[in-house]
Design a protein around this motif. Structure first.
Motif, PDB file in Angstrom:
ATOM      1  N   VAL A 143      22.773  76.700  -6.347  1.00 34.80           N
ATOM      2  CA  VAL A 143      24.169  76.950  -5.960  1.00 34.80           C
ATOM      3  C   VAL A 143      24.431  76.293  -4.611  1.00 34.80           C
ATOM      4  N   ILE A 144      25.406  75.398  -4.568  1.00 30.55           N
ATOM      5  CA  ILE A 144      25.766  74.704  -3.332  1.00 30.55           C
ATOM      6  C   ILE A 144      26.805  75.498  -2.551  1.00 30.55           C
TER       7      ILE A 144
ATOM      8  N   LEU B  66      24.385  85.311  -3.299  1.00 30.39           N
ATOM      9  CA  LEU B  66      23.330  84.434  -3.798  1.00 30.39           C
ATOM     10  C   LEU B  66      21.998  85.169  -3.879  1.00 30.39           C
ATOM     11  N   HIS B  67      21.774  86.094  -2.970  1.00 32.23           N
ATOM     12  CA  HIS B  67      20.516  86.842  -2.977  1.00 32.23           C
ATOM     13  C   HIS B  67      20.444  87.807  -4.157  1.00 32.23           C
ATOM     14  N   ARG B  68      21.621  88.252  -4.652  1.00 33.01           N
ATOM     15  CA  ARG B  68      21.644  89.261  -5.719  1.00 33.01           C
ATOM     16  C   ARG B  68      22.198  88.708  -7.026  1.00 33.01           C
ATOM     17  N   GLN B  69      21.977  87.415  -7.266  1.00 38.65           N
ATOM     18  CA  GLN B  69      22.489  86.800  -8.491  1.00 38.65           C
ATOM     19  C   GLN B  69      21.946  87.455  -9.746  1.00 38.65           C
ATOM     20  N   GLY B  70      20.709  87.961  -9.665  1.00 37.10           N
ATOM     21  CA  GLY B  70      20.111  88.594 -10.834  1.00 37.10           C
ATOM     22  C   GLY B  70      20.884  89.795 -11.325  1.00 37.10           C
TER      23      GLY B  70
ATOM     24  N   ARG C 154      28.528  85.277   1.241  1.00 30.81           N
ATOM     25  CA  ARG C 154      27.842  84.365   0.331  1.00 30.81           C
ATOM     26  C   ARG C 154      26.349  84.660   0.243  1.00 30.81           C
ATOM     27  N   ARG C 155      25.761  84.986   1.368  1.00 31.72           N
ATOM     28  CA  ARG C 155      24.325  85.251   1.381  1.00 31.72           C
ATOM     29  C   ARG C 155      23.979  86.423   0.458  1.00 31.72           C
TER      30      ARG C 155
END
Length: 483
Positions: free
Chosen positions: A220-221, A240-244, A236-237
């Motif tokens: 992911v950019i 992205l850290h919790r995408q699962g 955003r952090r």
């Protein structure tokens, strides 16, 4: 001939050149130093009138032909007489750089700024200055060149504006946007082709771990503000850290179909999927995938747009519910009941049991106590049947006061157990409404070999009416005995 030893190089140079005398500026610098000024840059920025003071102390010794041409002057004198029209507005701010360099003892400086022609046309300029050798102590000879970089700066500003416009559209789009790098996935798919894999769907069926590997290779950019709002992420952090937590459950199945599209070189596709917000709530989204132009060969830049269709899906689900359910009782409606009868008729599963139920005295309640009281009875019988009947069995309201329960695969014993359960729940319900007890008539039938489902229902209906008549005969006897 000018006041300095002029050469043809100066006059014939293709770039605008100025010979200037900064000796009075040097004197001003010395006065400020004596007053304790050491940080000249901050000192000038505190009060731009100090910059203007220095600018007024610069004396133009000479300019070359290209300078006159660039600024639209017919002579050096015309240019000097109108120098205030050339150096104005934001020029004072950019002038700080060259003054600071000279104050700090540097003999060369470079800067950029804005000048104006005598007709008022804006010129973006690249300024370079050099103190002539032998004049370092007095600064009375400083050579400056003014390069017209207007075209370049206009292109840069246009590019900056376009970038801001694109970033603004991205950041403030009401749709969730993801910019991602799929280049590693492209490499993995190319490696499979090199290995001779032809049927990619079969391959992914046999190797589901390959799908999971590809999911892990997505980089992911960037994401926009709407993405954070959609998934209830504070930044955003965190997202992205919790995408699962967002892409789970059936998402692997949807991603497999996306990979198959990419394998078939379908670089623009869409599908409806279910994601999850970080608070655990479901998000129905329309996923639109696009490999951005210029990146078709490596998929290093793709855009994924997620349109929230949760409200639409809920509305569709509710409309579907309304099409199959009775709103008052929350049971299935007659349309569903008829479809289920037809389905059971087509199926070979036997036996099938049917129960027909009539809510006694509903008309009397409506006539004497009003329809609100009657509706309350209907809601209660709905609660009883919903509590007793579960899949694969179905309960439905098939008339004003008539209900049916269809039980595929249920024999007489199972059907009788269902009737007992309904009666037990009815008794419990009546304990809470002793002033308005529910009373029902039940008919129960189980299919015989080769018997049509419609016939089974007719038998159950006849038995229900027989039960109802029996109850009506008992009631007068009870009244007489009580008297």
């Amino acid at each position: 001939m000018s006041a300095f030893d002029r050469s043809g190089v100066f006059d014939l140079a293709p770039i605008a050149m100025w010979m200037e005398d900064f000796s009075q500026v040097k004197a001003q610098f010395d006065a400020w130093r004596r007053a304790g000024v050491s940080d000249i840059r901050s000192f000038l920025r505190e009060d731009l009138s100090r910059v203007a003071l220095c600018a007024g102390k610069i004396r133009i010794i000479d300019v070359n032909a290209r300078t006159l041409e660039l600024f639209g002057a017919s002579s050096r004198q015309q240019l000097v007489d109108n120098i205030g029209r050339v150096f104005r507005d934001e020029m004072l701010e950019s002038h700080i750089n060259e003054l600071s360099a000279l104050f700090d003892g540097e003999t060369q400086f470079v800067g950029s700024g804005v000048n104006y022609t005598l007709t008022g046309q804006r010129l973006d300029i690249q300024l370079r200055g050099s103190v002539m050798p032998g004049h370092e102590a007095t600064l009375d000879r400083v050579l400056l060149t003014t390069e017209d970089v207007t075209e370049r700066e206009q292109a840069r500003r246009a590019e900056h504006q376009n970038r801001q416009y694109a970033e603004g559209i991205f950041e403030h789009s009401p749709v969730s946007l993801w910019v991602e790098d799929f280049s590693s996935i492209k490499t993995l798919l190319d490696e499979l082709r090199d290995r001779g894999i032809v049927d990619f769907r079969v391959f992914t069926d046999v190797h589901p771990e390959f799908v999971r590997q590809c999911m892990s290779e997505i980089r992911v950019i960037d994401v926009n503000r709407a993405t954070l709002d959609l998934f209830c992420a504070e930044d955003r952090r965190t997202l992205l850290h919790r995408q699962g937590e967002i892409f789970r459950d059936e998402m692997e199945k949807h991603f497999k179909e996306q990979l198959i599209d990419l394998w078939n070189n379908n670089l623009f596709h869409q599908r409806e999927v279910v994601n999850y917000a970080l608070d655990g709530s479901a998000r129905h989204v329309l996923l639109q995938f696009s490999v951005l132009p210029g990146h078709e060969d490596d998929w290093s830049l793709v855009q994924v747009a997620l349109t929230d269709i949760t409200a639409r899906k809920k509305a569709e689900a509710y409309l579907e519910y309304l099409g199959k359910h009775d709103v008052l009782t929350k049971l299935h409606n007659r349309a569903f009941y008829m479809d289920e009868l037809n389905r059971l008729e087509r199926k070979s599963l036997r036996p099938v049991s049917a129960m027909v139920i009539d809510l006694n005295r509903l008309k009397e309640t409506n006539d004497h106590l009003g329809h609100d009281a009657g509706d309350a009875l209907l809601r209660r019988i709905g609660e009883v049947l919903n509590g007793a009947v579960s899949r694969p069995n179905h309960a439905a309201r098939i008339g004003g006061d008539e209900f049916a329960v269809l039980m595929p695969g249920a024999d007489r014993q199972a059907a009788a157990a269902m009737a007992d359960t309904i009666m037990e729940l009815l008794k419990i319900n009546n304990q809470f409404y002793s002033n308005a007890p529910l009373s029902i008539s039940i008919g129960l039938a189980t299919s015989e070999d080769g018997e049509k489902i419609e016939t089974v229902v007719r038998r159950a209906d006849a038995l229900m009416y027989e039960h109802k008549r029996a109850q009506q005969r008992v009631r007068p006897e009870l009244l007489r005995s009580n008297a």
